[in-house]
Structure formats: structure tokens, C-alpha cells
Design a protein around this motif. Structure first.
Motif, PDB file in Angstrom:
ATOM      1  N   ALA A  11       6.268   6.451   8.183  1.00 47.03           N
ATOM      2  CA  ALA A  11       7.465   7.220   7.825  1.00 47.03           C
ATOM      3  C   ALA A  11       7.195   8.106   6.618  1.00 47.03           C
ATOM      4  O   ALA A  11       7.609   9.276   6.574  1.00 47.03           O
ATOM      5  N   GLN A  12       6.482   7.560   5.651  1.00 51.61           N
ATOM      6  CA  GLN A  12       6.165   8.319   4.439  1.00 51.61           C
ATOM      7  C   GLN A  12       5.303   9.541   4.764  1.00 51.61           C
ATOM      8  O   GLN A  12       5.525  10.636   4.236  1.00 51.61           O
ATOM      9  N   ALA A  13       4.324   9.350   5.656  1.00 54.86           N
ATOM     10  CA  ALA A  13       3.434  10.466   6.015  1.00 54.86           C
ATOM     11  C   ALA A  13       4.180  11.560   6.767  1.00 54.86           C
ATOM     12  O   ALA A  13       3.791  12.733   6.709  1.00 54.86           O
ATOM     13  N   SER A  14       5.243  11.187   7.463  1.00 55.51           N
ATOM     14  CA  SER A  14       5.980  12.180   8.253  1.00 55.51           C
ATOM     15  C   SER A  14       6.901  13.036   7.404  1.00 55.51           C
ATOM     16  O   SER A  14       7.222  14.174   7.777  1.00 55.51           O
ATOM     17  N   GLY A  15       7.356  12.493   6.270  1.00 57.79           N
ATOM     18  CA  GLY A  15       8.304  13.224   5.439  1.00 57.79           C
ATOM     19  C   GLY A  15       9.715  13.245   6.010  1.00 57.79           C
ATOM     20  O   GLY A  15      10.598  13.910   5.461  1.00 57.79           O
ATOM     21  N   TYR A  31      -0.616   9.025  11.834  1.00 57.22           N
ATOM     22  CA  TYR A  31      -0.466   9.031  10.376  1.00 57.22           C
ATOM     23  C   TYR A  31      -1.000  10.334   9.781  1.00 57.22           C
ATOM     24  O   TYR A  31      -0.357  10.962   8.932  1.00 57.22           O
ATOM     25  N   GLN A  32      -2.197  10.721  10.229  1.00 58.30           N
ATOM     26  CA  GLN A  32      -2.808  11.930   9.669  1.00 58.30           C
ATOM     27  C   GLN A  32      -2.014  13.190   9.995  1.00 58.30           C
ATOM     28  O   GLN A  32      -1.919  14.112   9.178  1.00 58.30           O
ATOM     29  N   ARG A  33      -1.437  13.234  11.198  1.00 54.39           N
ATOM     30  CA  ARG A  33      -0.661  14.404  11.597  1.00 54.39           C
ATOM     31  C   ARG A  33       0.785  14.366  11.116  1.00 54.39           C
ATOM     32  O   ARG A  33       1.492  15.369  11.175  1.00 54.39           O
ATOM     33  N   PRO A  49       0.816  -1.230   0.000  1.00 56.21           N
ATOM     34  CA  PRO A  49       0.000   0.000   0.000  1.00 56.21           C
ATOM     35  C   PRO A  49       0.844   1.272   0.000  1.00 56.21           C
ATOM     36  O   PRO A  49       1.872   1.353   0.679  1.00 56.21           O
ATOM     37  N   ARG A  50       0.357   2.261  -0.745  1.00 56.25           N
ATOM     38  CA  ARG A  50       1.031   3.564  -0.794  1.00 56.25           C
ATOM     39  C   ARG A  50       0.370   4.574   0.126  1.00 56.25           C
ATOM     40  O   ARG A  50       0.941   5.610   0.434  1.00 56.25           O
ATOM     41  N   LEU A 108       2.895  -0.839   7.681  1.00 55.61           N
ATOM     42  CA  LEU A 108       2.483   0.253   8.568  1.00 55.61           C
ATOM     43  C   LEU A 108       3.650   1.173   8.893  1.00 55.61           C
ATOM     44  O   LEU A 108       3.509   2.397   8.894  1.00 55.61           O
ATOM     45  N   ALA A 109       4.800   0.582   9.191  1.00 54.02           N
ATOM     46  CA  ALA A 109       5.973   1.391   9.514  1.00 54.02           C
ATOM     47  C   ALA A 109       6.351   2.292   8.345  1.00 54.02           C
ATOM     48  O   ALA A 109       6.651   3.487   8.527  1.00 54.02           O
TER      49      ALA A 109
END
Length: 429
Positions: free
Chosen positions: A60-64, A34-36, A11-12, A55-56
């Protein structure tokens, strides 16, 4: 080399993630993180194929932030020191570092300790993944600094949804293959909660369908791809100990049906049958004892029969023992008595053997009083020397063994009550 289907379908976004609905509910901490875009140090604990790595990576991707992935199988203290330094450098640049460590339970205590300082300094946000119970596999120091999230095996509905996505996604099998409902249901059953295995089976079945000149994946293709049925089992992990515990508790709970089910699960999953035999022998003494002394003999005979017959014929001997032990009357009186005796030994230390109980094989021993005043029980009524203490001098005789009313122990209890009455009449204890 072609990228495996399971990797192509990773999943992306969280919207594409399948399973773990309660863990990812709208107001759940993981969903909020994740949302924040602000993941926190955590341990993701769950069986293979439940989504820990995905999930990990999504967090990480959502955090940038910068991301590094390590495996405890191929890294050690040196790599963890480098990770600490990399975290400090990232922080100096105004960024964070998220470190994903797979199989974190395989780190030694020293390696886990090497993670403490970067966790305390906040230079690294650690996301660890494990298939082993963190309470046993990780140190208390590490656990106190990480939040634990438990992932469950995927349900059959989750797996069916994942397989449909594989058939529909451009990066999957879209426009090339379709599959019958029976084939998908069979894949989901065989995968046994493991999403990665479900996709791997589907991909193998697709290759077999292609060889047969068809774009329709059917149940026979899945059956050939699977070879033999697969059950989740870890010979040294939590699932193993959970199942062996279930077998023992079914025996203790007088459920022969439950005992046979868990025995079948263990043997089907690849458990060493001799370990099962050893556990049945333990249950015969711990949970049945003198309520039915034959239980121990039957358990030992089953072990010996298995050693002589091997598999699969010897499995039936273990089933015979498990069913008998579960059906037998239960008593843990001997187990409790022995534990109490051990506590007294540890409390009272090394007490000398009283003179009347000592061995007297020589003239010197007899001259020292060994065996003096010993009363030979067979010369007494009921072969019992009433009032005699078999404990060290100065130690009050204890009552450890309290027979139950169940099975043969009921008769033992009646005899003991009669003998203790004679002790009181003799003025003993």
C-alpha cells in the motif's frame, strides 16, 4: 505506554523485510507489484508472524493510494458497505483505495459476498490475510477474484537475521543491549517460525537482563522470558488437521515411530487428547479392521485408561495404542465393503425385507408368512445355510467384503472361499 519492539521494527521498505525469499524473488509477481506501485487483489495465507500484515502495508505504501485496515473480528457488513462507498469516492477523486482485511476467514458467507461488488467494480484493491486454508475458509466467488500467495514460517536463519536487526537498529535495542549467540539461537528455536514471537521474546529477555544489571542478553534470560516451550498449534485450524492427518497416515503406513512423533507433537501443542483417542479408534476400524480385531479393543481401552488417569499418565496409554495400531497388519476391506453397501442403499431405495428374514414373534406375523422357509444356520453343516440370499427379493446378492491375506483376515478369506464354493454347488449366488 512504550511501543512493542515488533511494531517499532516493522519494515519500512521491502529491503528490510525478512523471509519469504521465493515469494519475493526478483521476477516474482509480488516484487513486481511493489516496484511498480500497482498491487492487485490478493490473499496472503500463512502462519502467525510470517509477515502478512507487513507485506500488505508495504504494498500500500509503495502504491501511494489511500489505505484502510479492517479486522474481520470487529467489522461486518455495515463496515464493508462503508468501504465500498469509500472506494467509489476515492475513484471519483482519481485515486485508488487499498483495503487490508486481517483474519478474513472469520467473515461469514454474507460478509464475504458484500466484498464482491467493489472487487468487480475495481473500486477497492483487497488484500486479505488468513491463517486458515482459503479453500475451506473462503467462498469460491471470493477466491476466483483474488490471487493466492502462500507464506511459509520463518526459518531459523531468517529469525536470527531479524534478531540481529533488532539489536542493531536505532529504533530497536541498539547501544543498549547485546546478546550471546546461544541466546539468539535459543530465541529462534522457541519462536518456531514466528517473527513477532521472536521479537517479543527478545524484548522480554532484555527487560530481565536490565533487571539483573547487565546489557548482555544470555540464554538464562531467554529461558525465564519464555516460561514454557512454545510450539505452533491451532486447535481448530489447518495446522491441527495437518498434524492429526500425519498421525493417522503414520498409523496406516505401519510406522510406529512416525505415529509416536506426531502424537507427541499434538499433545505438546495442546490438542485435546480425547480427540486423538477418537481418531485412533477410527483408524483401528478403517485401516486395520479384521486383520487384527484386537486393535479396536486396544484403542478403546486406551481411551478409557486416559479418562481414568488424566494427564500426563494417560498420555502413555494413547502412545501404547498408537504404537500397536501402527504395528498391526493392515486391511481396509471392512471400510470399503461398508462404503459399497451404503452406495447400494442409496441406489436401490427402501427395499422390503424378504419374508424368510422377517421377525415372527406373533401368530399374526407367522400367518402372514414372516419367517417362512427360514433355514437356521446352526442346523446346517459348518453352521452355514448354503445358497441362501440375505438381500431383498429381486436384488442380486452383492459381494462387498473381500478379506485380504493379512493377519486374521487371511483365515477369514479361506473360510469364505470354502463357503462360496458350497453356494455355487447349491446353485445359489
Amino acid at each position: 505506554m512504550r511501543t512493542p519492539l515488533a511494531e517499532r521494527l516493522r519494515p519500512r521498505t521491502l529491503a528490510e523485510f525478512v523471509g519469504q525469499k521465493s515469494l519475493l524473488a526478483a521476477d516474482a509477481p509480488l516484487r513486481v507489484a511493489y516496484q511498480r506501485g500497482h498491487p492487485y487483489p490478493m490473499i496472503l495465507y500463512g502462519p502467525p508472524g510470517s509477515g502478512k500484515t507487513t507485506l500488505a502495508r508495504l504494498l500500500a505504501q509503495a502504491s501511494g493510494e489511500e489505505f484502510v485496515a479492517l479486522s474481520a473480528l470487529s467489522s461486518g457488513v455495515r463496515e464493508l458497505k462503508d468501504l465500498e462507498e469509500r472506494g467509489r469516492q476515492a475513484r471519483e477523486r482519481g485515486r485508488g483505495l487499498i483495503a487490508f482485511i486481517d483474519e478474513i476467514h472469520r467473515y461469514t458467507r454474507a460478509q464475504q459476498d458484500a466484498l464482491l461488488r467493489p472487487l468487480e467494480e475495481g473500486s477497492v484493491v483487497l488484500i486479505g490475510a488468513t491463517t486458515e486454508n482459503p479453500a475451506f475458509a473462503l467462498t469460491a466467488a471470493i477466491l476466483s477474484r483474488l490471487r493466492l500467495h502462500i507464506l511459509e514460517p520463518l526459518t531459523e536463519q531468517d529469525l536470527i537475521a531479524l534478531l540481529h536487526r533488532a539489536l542493531e537498529a536505532p529504533e530497536g535495542l541498539a547501544s543498549v543491549f547485546t546478546a550471546s549467540d546461544e541466546a539468539l539461537a535459543f530465541v529462534a528455536e522457541l519462536a518456531d517460525g514466528d517473527g513477532r514471537r521472536a521479537l517479543t521474546l527478545l524484548e522480554m529477555a532484555a527487560e530481565l537482563a536490565e533487571e539483573a544489571g547487565t546489557g548482555l542478553i544470555e540464554e538464562p534470560h531467554v529461558r525465564r522470558a519464555a516460561g514454557t516451550r512454545y510450539r505452533r498449534f491451532d486447535k481448530g485450524g489447518d495446522l491441527f488437521y495437518d498434524q492429526i492427518s500425519a498421525l493417522h497416515k503414520a498409523v496406516r503406513g505401519s510406522s510406529p515411530d512416525g505415529a509416536l512423533y506426531w502424537l507427541a507433537r499434538l499433545l505438546d501443542g495442546g490438542c485435546d487428547p480425547r480427540y486423538v483417542a477418537r481418531r485412533l479408534v477410527r483408524a483401528a476400524s478403517e485401516d486395520i479392521g479384521n486383520a487384527d480385531p484386537r486393535a479396536l479393543t486396544i484403542a478403546l481401552d486406551a481411551w478409557q485408561a486416559f479418562d481414568r488417569l488424566g494427564r500426563p499418565e494417560g498420555d502413555l496409554a494413547l502412545a501404547h495404542a498408537a504404537a500397536y495400531l501402527a504395528s498391526a497388519p493392515k486391511s481396509n476391506a471392512v471400510y470399503r465393503a461398508f462404503q459399497a453397501a451404503l452406495r447400494d442403499v442409496q441406489t436401490h431405495g427402501t427395499q422390503p425385507v424378504p419374508a424368510h428374514l422377517r421377525n415372527a414373534p406373533t401368530k399374526l406375523a407367522r400367518s402372514l408368512g414372516h419367517g417362512r422357509d427360514y433355514r437356521y444356520p446352526h442346523d446346517e453343516p459348518e453352521a452355514y445355510a448354503a445358497g441362501v440370499s440375505y438381500f431383498p427379493d429381486g436384488m442380486k446378492p452383492a459381494v462387498y467384503y473381500e478379506p485380504t491375506d493379512r493377519g486374521l483376515e487371511g483365515r477369514i478369506k479361506e473360510r469364505f472361499m470354502r463357503l462360496r464354493t458350497r453356494d455355487r454347488e447349491e446353485g445359489g449366488s
